[in-house]
Design a protein around this motif. Sequence first.
Motif, PDB file in Angstrom:
ATOM      1  N   LEU A   1       1.253  -2.621  22.407  1.00  0.00           N
ATOM      2  CA  LEU A   1       0.331  -1.845  21.585  1.00  0.00           C
ATOM      3  C   LEU A   1       0.066  -2.616  20.298  1.00  0.00           C
ATOM      4  CD1 LEU A   1      -1.275   0.767  20.996  1.00  0.00           C
ATOM      5  CD2 LEU A   1       0.804   1.640  19.904  1.00  0.00           C
ATOM      6  N   GLY A   2      -1.174  -2.767  19.964  1.00  0.00           N
ATOM      7  CA  GLY A   2      -1.535  -3.480  18.747  1.00  0.00           C
ATOM      8  C   GLY A   2      -3.045  -3.553  18.615  1.00  0.00           C
ATOM      9  N   PRO A   3      -3.511  -4.373  17.707  1.00  0.00           N
ATOM     10  CA  PRO A   3      -2.721  -5.152  16.764  1.00  0.00           C
ATOM     11  C   PRO A   3      -2.155  -4.276  15.639  1.00  0.00           C
ATOM     12  CG  PRO A   3      -5.050  -5.519  16.364  1.00  0.00           C
ATOM     13  CD  PRO A   3      -4.948  -4.630  17.569  1.00  0.00           C
ATOM     14  N   GLU A   4      -1.178  -4.837  14.944  1.00  0.00           N
ATOM     15  CA  GLU A   4      -0.523  -4.089  13.880  1.00  0.00           C
ATOM     16  C   GLU A   4      -1.499  -3.729  12.767  1.00  0.00           C
ATOM     17  OE1 GLU A   4       3.295  -4.436  10.857  1.00  0.00           O
ATOM     18  OE2 GLU A   4       3.094  -5.865  12.488  1.00  0.00           O
ATOM     19  N   ASN A   5      -2.399  -4.662  12.429  1.00  0.00           N
ATOM     20  CA  ASN A   5      -3.419  -4.423  11.400  1.00  0.00           C
ATOM     21  C   ASN A   5      -4.797  -4.558  12.039  1.00  0.00           C
ATOM     22  OD1 ASN A   5      -1.582  -4.205   9.098  1.00  0.00           O
ATOM     23  ND2 ASN A   5      -1.139  -6.347   9.547  1.00  0.00           N
ATOM     24  N   PRO A   6      -5.286  -3.489  12.685  1.00  0.00           N
ATOM     25  CA  PRO A   6      -6.541  -3.564  13.438  1.00  0.00           C
ATOM     26  C   PRO A   6      -7.745  -3.892  12.562  1.00  0.00           C
ATOM     27  CG  PRO A   6      -5.487  -1.421  13.702  1.00  0.00           C
ATOM     28  CD  PRO A   6      -4.703  -2.170  12.704  1.00  0.00           C
TER      29      PRO A   6
ATOM     30  N   GLY B   1     -12.917 -12.460  14.682  1.00  0.00           N
ATOM     31  CA  GLY B   1     -11.825 -13.409  14.812  1.00  0.00           C
ATOM     32  C   GLY B   1     -10.473 -12.898  14.355  1.00  0.00           C
ATOM     33  N   ALA B   2     -10.399 -11.657  13.930  1.00  0.00           N
ATOM     34  CA  ALA B   2      -9.148 -11.108  13.389  1.00  0.00           C
ATOM     35  C   ALA B   2      -8.080 -10.975  14.471  1.00  0.00           C
ATOM     36  CB  ALA B   2      -9.407  -9.749  12.751  1.00  0.00           C
ATOM     37  N   ASN B   3      -6.842 -11.133  14.078  1.00  0.00           N
ATOM     38  CA  ASN B   3      -5.687 -10.889  14.952  1.00  0.00           C
ATOM     39  C   ASN B   3      -5.685 -11.741  16.219  1.00  0.00           C
ATOM     40  OD1 ASN B   3      -4.497  -8.647  13.358  1.00  0.00           O
ATOM     41  ND2 ASN B   3      -6.388  -7.626  13.912  1.00  0.00           N
ATOM     42  N   LYS B   4      -6.126 -12.979  16.074  1.00  0.00           N
ATOM     43  CA  LYS B   4      -6.235 -13.868  17.233  1.00  0.00           C
ATOM     44  C   LYS B   4      -4.935 -13.977  18.039  1.00  0.00           C
ATOM     45  CE  LYS B   4      -8.180 -18.216  18.798  1.00  0.00           C
ATOM     46  NZ  LYS B   4      -9.080 -17.613  19.757  1.00  0.00           N
TER      47      LYS B   4
ATOM     48  N   PRO C   1       1.648  14.866  11.559  1.00  0.00           N
ATOM     49  CA  PRO C   1       1.255  14.219  10.308  1.00  0.00           C
ATOM     50  C   PRO C   1       0.849  12.767  10.532  1.00  0.00           C
ATOM     51  CG  PRO C   1       3.381  15.316  10.075  1.00  0.00           C
ATOM     52  CD  PRO C   1       3.036  15.337  11.528  1.00  0.00           C
ATOM     53  N   ARG C   2      -0.094  12.305   9.734  1.00  0.00           N
ATOM     54  CA  ARG C   2      -0.512  10.908   9.807  1.00  0.00           C
ATOM     55  C   ARG C   2       0.666  10.022   9.409  1.00  0.00           C
ATOM     56  NH1 ARG C   2      -5.747  10.370  10.669  1.00  0.00           N
ATOM     57  NH2 ARG C   2      -5.908   8.304   9.741  1.00  0.00           N
ATOM     58  N   ASN C   3       0.722   8.815   9.995  1.00  0.00           N
ATOM     59  CA  ASN C   3       1.809   7.891   9.698  1.00  0.00           C
ATOM     60  C   ASN C   3       1.245   6.491   9.457  1.00  0.00           C
ATOM     61  OD1 ASN C   3       1.483   6.508  12.228  1.00  0.00           O
ATOM     62  ND2 ASN C   3       2.617   8.139  13.211  1.00  0.00           N
ATOM     63  N   GLU C   4       2.136   5.501   9.287  1.00  0.00           N
ATOM     64  CA  GLU C   4       1.685   4.143   8.962  1.00  0.00           C
ATOM     65  C   GLU C   4       0.794   3.545  10.055  1.00  0.00           C
ATOM     66  OE1 GLU C   4       5.628   3.867  11.058  1.00  0.00           O
ATOM     67  OE2 GLU C   4       4.914   5.019   9.352  1.00  0.00           O
ATOM     68  N   TRP C   5       0.922   3.985  11.301  1.00  0.00           N
ATOM     69  CA  TRP C   5       0.072   3.446  12.369  1.00  0.00           C
ATOM     70  C   TRP C   5      -1.326   4.059  12.342  1.00  0.00           C
ATOM     71  CZ3 TRP C   5       0.198  -0.321  16.190  1.00  0.00           C
ATOM     72  CH2 TRP C   5       1.277  -1.184  16.071  1.00  0.00           C
ATOM     73  N   ASP C   6      -1.536   5.098  11.552  1.00  0.00           N
ATOM     74  CA  ASP C   6      -2.866   5.688  11.384  1.00  0.00           C
ATOM     75  C   ASP C   6      -3.708   4.912  10.371  1.00  0.00           C
ATOM     76  OD1 ASP C   6      -2.832   8.121  13.047  1.00  0.00           O
ATOM     77  OD2 ASP C   6      -1.247   8.774  11.694  1.00  0.00           O
ATOM     78  N   THR C   7      -3.064   4.164   9.472  1.00  0.00           N
ATOM     79  CA  THR C   7      -3.752   3.485   8.384  1.00  0.00           C
ATOM     80  C   THR C   7      -4.690   2.408   8.905  1.00  0.00           C
ATOM     81  OG1 THR C   7      -1.838   3.881   6.962  1.00  0.00           O
ATOM     82  CG2 THR C   7      -3.419   2.226   6.213  1.00  0.00           C
ATOM     83  N   ASN C   8      -5.958   2.523   8.560  1.00  0.00           N
ATOM     84  CA  ASN C   8      -6.998   1.549   8.919  1.00  0.00           C
ATOM     85  C   ASN C   8      -7.080   1.253  10.409  1.00  0.00           C
ATOM     86  OD1 ASN C   8      -7.728   1.185   6.176  1.00  0.00           O
ATOM     87  ND2 ASN C   8      -5.996  -0.184   5.914  1.00  0.00           N
TER      88      ASN C   8
END
Length: 132
Positions: free
Chosen positions: A39-44, A49-52, A94-101
């Motif tokens: 599951l990813g990417p960590e920072n979608p 070209g992001a998260n290559k 509740p929203r968590n860190e994986w919800d961010t962006n």
Amino acid sequence: MDMPKFIMGGFEGLPEAKPFITTDENKKNTKMVIEDWMLGPENPSNEPGANKPYWTGLAKAMQVDEKEARRRRCSNCEYYDNSTMMQANMERIPRNEWDTNAGFRGYCNKFDFICHDLRSCQAWEEREFKED
């Protein structure tokens, strides 16, 4: 003919007794999908070209090229549910860190956790669309 039943005021007031995952189950299942199903990417990101490294690795695991892997998002997966009723259910968690962006929330019916439309995992399957 039965008349349609309307819920006045939208989906407010869902019964708390209706079965749904807990915050702890969501956290546990998310961790499992990260560790076992890529599951990813960590920072979608929607940037091309992001998260290559992530997309290259997922492409290899899926046996497709990187461009095709980037098309395979949770949002077009067979298991992704972002219906209005499911959105109401997910509001309990509740929203968590994986919800961010990470884009919009959706529910993964394969692994029972809240996923996001900007992510993907190795279990992705093409959604079947029904023609009218």
